[in-house]
Motif scaffolding. Structure first.
Motif, PDB file in Angstrom:
ATOM      1  N   ALA A 107       0.835  -1.195   0.000  1.00  0.00           N
ATOM      2  CA  ALA A 107       0.000   0.000   0.000  1.00  0.00           C
ATOM      3  C   ALA A 107       0.877   1.256   0.000  1.00  0.00           C
ATOM      4  CB  ALA A 107      -0.940  -0.006   1.201  1.00  0.00           C
ATOM      5  N   GLN A 108       1.949   1.239   0.749  1.00  0.00           N
ATOM      6  CA  GLN A 108       2.861   2.389   0.782  1.00  0.00           C
ATOM      7  C   GLN A 108       3.505   2.610  -0.581  1.00  0.00           C
ATOM      8  OE1 GLN A 108       3.317   4.525   3.496  1.00  0.00           O
ATOM      9  NE2 GLN A 108       4.283   5.740   1.891  1.00  0.00           N
ATOM     10  N   ARG A 109       3.932   1.518  -1.256  1.00  0.00           N
ATOM     11  CA  ARG A 109       4.539   1.636  -2.590  1.00  0.00           C
ATOM     12  C   ARG A 109       3.531   2.215  -3.597  1.00  0.00           C
ATOM     13  NH1 ARG A 109       6.669  -3.450  -1.461  1.00  0.00           N
ATOM     14  NH2 ARG A 109       5.161  -4.440  -2.834  1.00  0.00           N
ATOM     15  N   ILE A 110       2.297   1.705  -3.554  1.00  0.00           N
ATOM     16  CA  ILE A 110       1.261   2.198  -4.475  1.00  0.00           C
ATOM     17  C   ILE A 110       0.982   3.677  -4.206  1.00  0.00           C
ATOM     18  CG2 ILE A 110      -1.189   2.016  -5.073  1.00  0.00           C
ATOM     19  CD1 ILE A 110      -0.906  -1.034  -4.604  1.00  0.00           C
ATOM     20  N   SER A 111       0.879   4.031  -2.941  1.00  0.00           N
ATOM     21  CA  SER A 111       0.646   5.415  -2.559  1.00  0.00           C
ATOM     22  C   SER A 111       1.789   6.308  -3.049  1.00  0.00           C
ATOM     23  CB  SER A 111       0.503   5.516  -1.045  1.00  0.00           C
ATOM     24  OG  SER A 111       0.391   6.844  -0.646  1.00  0.00           O
ATOM     25  N   ASP A 112       3.018   5.873  -2.870  1.00  0.00           N
ATOM     26  CA  ASP A 112       4.178   6.645  -3.329  1.00  0.00           C
ATOM     27  C   ASP A 112       4.160   6.814  -4.849  1.00  0.00           C
ATOM     28  OD1 ASP A 112       5.009   6.839  -0.712  1.00  0.00           O
ATOM     29  OD2 ASP A 112       6.544   5.250  -0.868  1.00  0.00           O
ATOM     30  N   GLU A 113       3.797   5.763  -5.577  1.00  0.00           N
ATOM     31  CA  GLU A 113       3.721   5.831  -7.043  1.00  0.00           C
ATOM     32  C   GLU A 113       2.650   6.823  -7.497  1.00  0.00           C
ATOM     33  OE1 GLU A 113       3.123   1.877  -8.537  1.00  0.00           O
ATOM     34  OE2 GLU A 113       5.049   1.166  -7.754  1.00  0.00           O
ATOM     35  N   ILE A 114       1.509   6.796  -6.824  1.00  0.00           N
ATOM     36  CA  ILE A 114       0.414   7.707  -7.193  1.00  0.00           C
ATOM     37  C   ILE A 114       0.834   9.160  -6.940  1.00  0.00           C
ATOM     38  CG2 ILE A 114      -1.919   8.474  -6.554  1.00  0.00           C
ATOM     39  CD1 ILE A 114      -2.615   5.506  -6.100  1.00  0.00           C
ATOM     40  N   VAL A 115       1.397   9.413  -5.778  1.00  0.00           N
ATOM     41  CA  VAL A 115       1.803  10.776  -5.438  1.00  0.00           C
ATOM     42  C   VAL A 115       2.891  11.267  -6.397  1.00  0.00           C
ATOM     43  CG1 VAL A 115       2.925  12.187  -3.657  1.00  0.00           C
ATOM     44  CG2 VAL A 115       1.101  10.602  -3.029  1.00  0.00           C
ATOM     45  N   ALA A 116       3.789  10.387  -6.806  1.00  0.00           N
ATOM     46  CA  ALA A 116       4.884  10.761  -7.698  1.00  0.00           C
ATOM     47  C   ALA A 116       4.425  10.914  -9.152  1.00  0.00           C
ATOM     48  CB  ALA A 116       6.003   9.720  -7.621  1.00  0.00           C
ATOM     49  N   SER A 117       3.262  10.391  -9.497  1.00  0.00           N
ATOM     50  CA  SER A 117       2.813  10.446 -10.891  1.00  0.00           C
ATOM     51  C   SER A 117       2.369  11.851 -11.275  1.00  0.00           C
ATOM     52  CB  SER A 117       1.665   9.465 -11.108  1.00  0.00           C
ATOM     53  OG  SER A 117       0.483   9.979 -10.537  1.00  0.00           O
ATOM     54  N   ASP A 118       2.312  12.134 -12.581  1.00  0.00           N
ATOM     55  CA  ASP A 118       1.836  13.424 -13.083  1.00  0.00           C
ATOM     56  C   ASP A 118       0.336  13.589 -12.842  1.00  0.00           C
ATOM     57  OD1 ASP A 118       4.342  14.064 -13.975  1.00  0.00           O
ATOM     58  OD2 ASP A 118       3.991  13.332 -16.012  1.00  0.00           O
ATOM     59  N   PHE A 119      -0.372  12.503 -12.776  1.00  0.00           N
ATOM     60  CA  PHE A 119      -1.821  12.533 -12.618  1.00  0.00           C
ATOM     61  C   PHE A 119      -2.247  13.101 -11.272  1.00  0.00           C
ATOM     62  CE2 PHE A 119      -5.460  10.278 -10.742  1.00  0.00           C
ATOM     63  CZ  PHE A 119      -6.466  10.743 -11.569  1.00  0.00           C
ATOM     64  N   PHE A 120      -1.555  12.737 -10.226  1.00  0.00           N
ATOM     65  CA  PHE A 120      -1.989  13.057  -8.869  1.00  0.00           C
ATOM     66  C   PHE A 120      -2.144  14.555  -8.600  1.00  0.00           C
ATOM     67  CE2 PHE A 120      -1.282  13.707  -4.300  1.00  0.00           C
ATOM     68  CZ  PHE A 120      -2.349  12.978  -3.808  1.00  0.00           C
ATOM     69  N   PRO A 121      -1.122  15.371  -8.898  1.00  0.00           N
ATOM     70  CA  PRO A 121      -1.303  16.809  -8.602  1.00  0.00           C
ATOM     71  C   PRO A 121      -2.479  17.415  -9.369  1.00  0.00           C
ATOM     72  CG  PRO A 121       0.996  16.326  -9.131  1.00  0.00           C
ATOM     73  CD  PRO A 121       0.207  15.081  -9.393  1.00  0.00           C
ATOM     74  N   HIS A 122      -2.676  16.990 -10.611  1.00  0.00           N
ATOM     75  CA  HIS A 122      -3.792  17.508 -11.409  1.00  0.00           C
ATOM     76  C   HIS A 122      -5.135  17.064 -10.832  1.00  0.00           C
ATOM     77  CE1 HIS A 122      -1.026  19.072 -14.329  1.00  0.00           C
ATOM     78  NE2 HIS A 122      -0.485  17.881 -14.501  1.00  0.00           N
ATOM     79  N   ALA A 123      -5.190  15.821 -10.395  1.00  0.00           N
ATOM     80  CA  ALA A 123      -6.435  15.308  -9.812  1.00  0.00           C
ATOM     81  C   ALA A 123      -6.759  16.045  -8.513  1.00  0.00           C
ATOM     82  CB  ALA A 123      -6.326  13.807  -9.564  1.00  0.00           C
ATOM     83  N   VAL A 124      -5.755  16.264  -7.691  1.00  0.00           N
ATOM     84  CA  VAL A 124      -5.973  16.985  -6.432  1.00  0.00           C
ATOM     85  C   VAL A 124      -6.386  18.420  -6.727  1.00  0.00           C
ATOM     86  CG1 VAL A 124      -4.828  17.898  -4.366  1.00  0.00           C
ATOM     87  CG2 VAL A 124      -4.453  15.524  -5.061  1.00  0.00           C
ATOM     88  N   GLU A 125      -5.710  19.055  -7.677  1.00  0.00           N
ATOM     89  CA  GLU A 125      -6.051  20.440  -8.047  1.00  0.00           C
ATOM     90  C   GLU A 125      -7.495  20.526  -8.553  1.00  0.00           C
ATOM     91  OE1 GLU A 125      -4.462  24.037 -10.952  1.00  0.00           O
ATOM     92  OE2 GLU A 125      -3.536  22.058 -11.068  1.00  0.00           O
ATOM     93  N   LYS A 126      -7.890  19.577  -9.358  1.00  0.00           N
ATOM     94  CA  LYS A 126      -9.262  19.568  -9.876  1.00  0.00           C
ATOM     95  C   LYS A 126     -10.268  19.420  -8.734  1.00  0.00           C
ATOM     96  CE  LYS A 126     -12.354  17.206 -13.030  1.00  0.00           C
ATOM     97  NZ  LYS A 126     -12.595  16.084 -13.894  1.00  0.00           N
ATOM     98  N   LEU A 127     -10.007  18.497  -7.816  1.00  0.00           N
ATOM     99  CA  LEU A 127     -10.902  18.310  -6.665  1.00  0.00           C
ATOM    100  C   LEU A 127     -10.982  19.566  -5.809  1.00  0.00           C
ATOM    101  CD1 LEU A 127      -9.970  14.678  -5.574  1.00  0.00           C
ATOM    102  CD2 LEU A 127     -12.124  15.430  -6.585  1.00  0.00           C
ATOM    103  N   VAL A 128      -9.858  20.203  -5.579  1.00  0.00           N
ATOM    104  CA  VAL A 128      -9.840  21.425  -4.773  1.00  0.00           C
ATOM    105  C   VAL A 128     -10.618  22.534  -5.482  1.00  0.00           C
ATOM    106  CG1 VAL A 128      -8.337  23.281  -3.903  1.00  0.00           C
ATOM    107  CG2 VAL A 128      -7.721  20.877  -3.531  1.00  0.00           C
ATOM    108  N   ASN A 129     -10.421  22.686  -6.791  1.00  0.00           N
ATOM    109  CA  ASN A 129     -11.145  23.712  -7.545  1.00  0.00           C
ATOM    110  C   ASN A 129     -12.648  23.470  -7.530  1.00  0.00           C
ATOM    111  OD1 ASN A 129      -8.827  25.112  -8.192  1.00  0.00           O
ATOM    112  ND2 ASN A 129      -8.583  24.138 -10.187  1.00  0.00           N
TER     113      ASN A 129
END
Length: 171
Positions: free
Chosen positions: A28-50
């Motif tokens: 779970a930690q490895r998957i979480s680290d991969e998601i956070v490190a991916s290009d998708f994650f910051p955009h997804a978080v930004e979209k949710l926040v907006n």
């Protein structure tokens, strides 16, 4: 002997469970680290926040309604509808219309409906409201009102050389 079997079995289960928990946590930690490190994650978080921000803003400070373009159905008819569906001298025989359109409840009901739909579409579809209005609503109701057997079929016809449909002001 039975007690020993149970003790060994219990110890093995505890070890297996502990090892599974550790493996699951590590994975779970490895998957979480991969998601956070991916290009998708910051955009997804930004979209949710907006999206959440827009919802909060809409809830706290609702947008002001756009004022109607036409203050009444009569203004709508005189300034928009009659000029839009005007007729020429040569076509006036085909268009059944009454200069006292406002004295016909069935015409007023349809024109009121058209006015309200026009104003609604103007807000909901600012770029395409006119096309939608004419195609789906205006043409339909005006065809019915102006039909040779429609609402104004029994009204006296006069041949006016004006572009808009005729109207007598309400005193």
């Amino acid at each position: 002997m039975e007690e020993i079997k149970q003790a060994v079995s219990s110890a093995i289960k505890k070890n297996i469970i502990a090892e599974l928990e550790t493996n699951i946590q590590n994975r779970a930690q490895r998957i979480s680290d991969e998601i956070v490190a991916s290009d998708f994650f910051p955009h997804a978080v930004e979209k949710l926040v907006n999206e959440a921000t827009q919802e909060i803003i809409a809830e706290l400070a609702p947008q002001q309604e756009k004022p109607p373009r036409y203050a009444s159905l009569y203004q709508f008819a005189e300034k928009f509808l009659l000029p839009m569906y005007g007729t020429t001298k040569s076509q006036s025989a085909r268009a059944a219309w009454s200069p006292k359109w406002w004295a016909h409840p069935e015409a007023v009901a349809r024109i009121d409906t058209l006015w309200r739909r026009f104003e609604q579409l103007r807000v909901q579809e600012p770029l395409t409201h006119l096309e939608t209005f004419l195609r789906l609503y205006g043409d339909y109701h005006m065809r019915y009102l102006m039909d040779a057997n429609g609402v104004f079929a029994q009204c006296a016809k006069s041949d006016y050389a004006t572009i808009p449909l005729r109207s007598i002001p309400m005193n």
